[in-house]
Design a protein around this motif. Structure first.
Motif, PDB file in Angstrom:
ATOM      1  N   SER A  31      -2.856  -6.428   0.080  1.00 29.07           N
ATOM      2  CA  SER A  31      -3.171  -5.002   0.138  1.00 29.07           C
ATOM      3  C   SER A  31      -4.335  -4.758  -0.809  1.00 29.07           C
ATOM      4  CB  SER A  31      -1.969  -4.157  -0.270  1.00 29.07           C
ATOM      5  OG  SER A  31      -2.281  -2.773  -0.234  1.00 29.07           O
ATOM      6  N   SER A  32      -5.391  -4.125  -0.315  1.00 26.90           N
ATOM      7  CA  SER A  32      -6.572  -3.918  -1.151  1.00 26.90           C
ATOM      8  C   SER A  32      -6.391  -2.703  -2.064  1.00 26.90           C
ATOM      9  CB  SER A  32      -7.824  -3.749  -0.288  1.00 26.90           C
ATOM     10  OG  SER A  32      -7.661  -2.669   0.621  1.00 26.90           O
ATOM     11  N   VAL A  36      -8.391  -6.117   4.368  1.00 24.55           N
ATOM     12  CA  VAL A  36      -7.820  -6.217   3.020  1.00 24.55           C
ATOM     13  C   VAL A  36      -8.345  -7.417   2.258  1.00 24.55           C
ATOM     14  CG1 VAL A  36      -5.710  -4.986   3.645  1.00 24.55           C
ATOM     15  CG2 VAL A  36      -5.777  -7.486   3.813  1.00 24.55           C
TER      16      VAL A  36
END
Length: 226
Positions: free
Chosen positions: A120-121, A206
């Motif tokens: 997850s970015s 991501v």
């Protein structure tokens, strides 16, 4: 003979005469790439897979261990699928008719992995709830989930998002990293041991390809803009 334990396969399987074991590393349409004791081999499925299989689950996929009828001068044939210890599958909706779905099959897209990196970015799309949904899937796969928060070089604060994930899932490791600067990558080393397999899971953009390139030390995947 190739030692399947090298690839993390723990079950014992003595190949019948004329067959060798291998592991599928790539699938393009109906063409498989299989790692064997002789190196990479191009392979296709034997006809029995098409005639005997009742669902897509019975078809080999990336990560599967198989037995091959090896052909050094041409395409080998995948003769048998060995038992899976974990799998990542999705629903395959088929048989549409009159506006409704007649059949829902399971499509296995990866198998025999030990760890799931949930990426997850650290940007405006960051969502703890989305990560929790991925965690639910990962636990169903039968593998260890690890949350990897990417693009730490673009975030003013990595501590708060990490704390949010740990508060919701205290039993899951969380690591903030930057594929661009190399920040935090050493924290992933314990999961990247010989004989272990890791699956990357996350939305488009991501940084899955960027992380893979950083871990490999070379560009093995094309990186595109979000």
């Amino acid at each position: 003979m190739i030692d399947l334990k090298t690839y993390g396969y723990t079950q014992t399987e003595i190949p019948p005469e004329g067959m060798i074991p291998g592991r599928i590393t790539e699938l393009r349409r109906e063409q498989y790439t299989v790692v064997t004791e002789y190196g990479e081999a191009a392979a296709k499925l034997k006809g029995k897979f098409y005639y005997d299989s009742q669902a897509r689950e019975a078809f080999p996929c990336v990560g599967d261990f198989v037995l091959l009828q090896y052909n050094e001068s041409g395409a080998s044939q995948i003769a048998r699928l060995l038992p899976r210890r974990s799998k990542f599958s999705r629903a395959d909706f088929s048989g549409h008719a009159a506006g409704y779905v007649k059949t829902v099959l399971e499509q296995v897209v990866a198998a025999n992995f030990d760890t799931v990196f949930i990426l997850s970015s650290l940007n405006a799309d960051f969502s703890v709830n989305r990560i929790l949904r991925y965690l639910t899937q990962a636990r169903q796969f039968g593998a260890q989930p690890v949350v990897v928060l990417t693009k730490a070089d673009l975030a003013e604060d990595t501590g708060q998002p990490a704390a949010g994930v740990l508060a919701a899932a205290p039993d899951v490791p969380v690591h903030a990293i930057s594929s661009y600067t190399g920040y935090g990558l050493e924290a992933l080393d314990p999961y990247l041991r010989p004989g272990r397999t890791v699956v990357f899971l996350g939305m488009s953009g991501v940084g899955k390809s960027s992380l893979l390139n950083a871990l490999m030390g070379q560009d093995v995947m094309e990186v595109k803009a979000i």
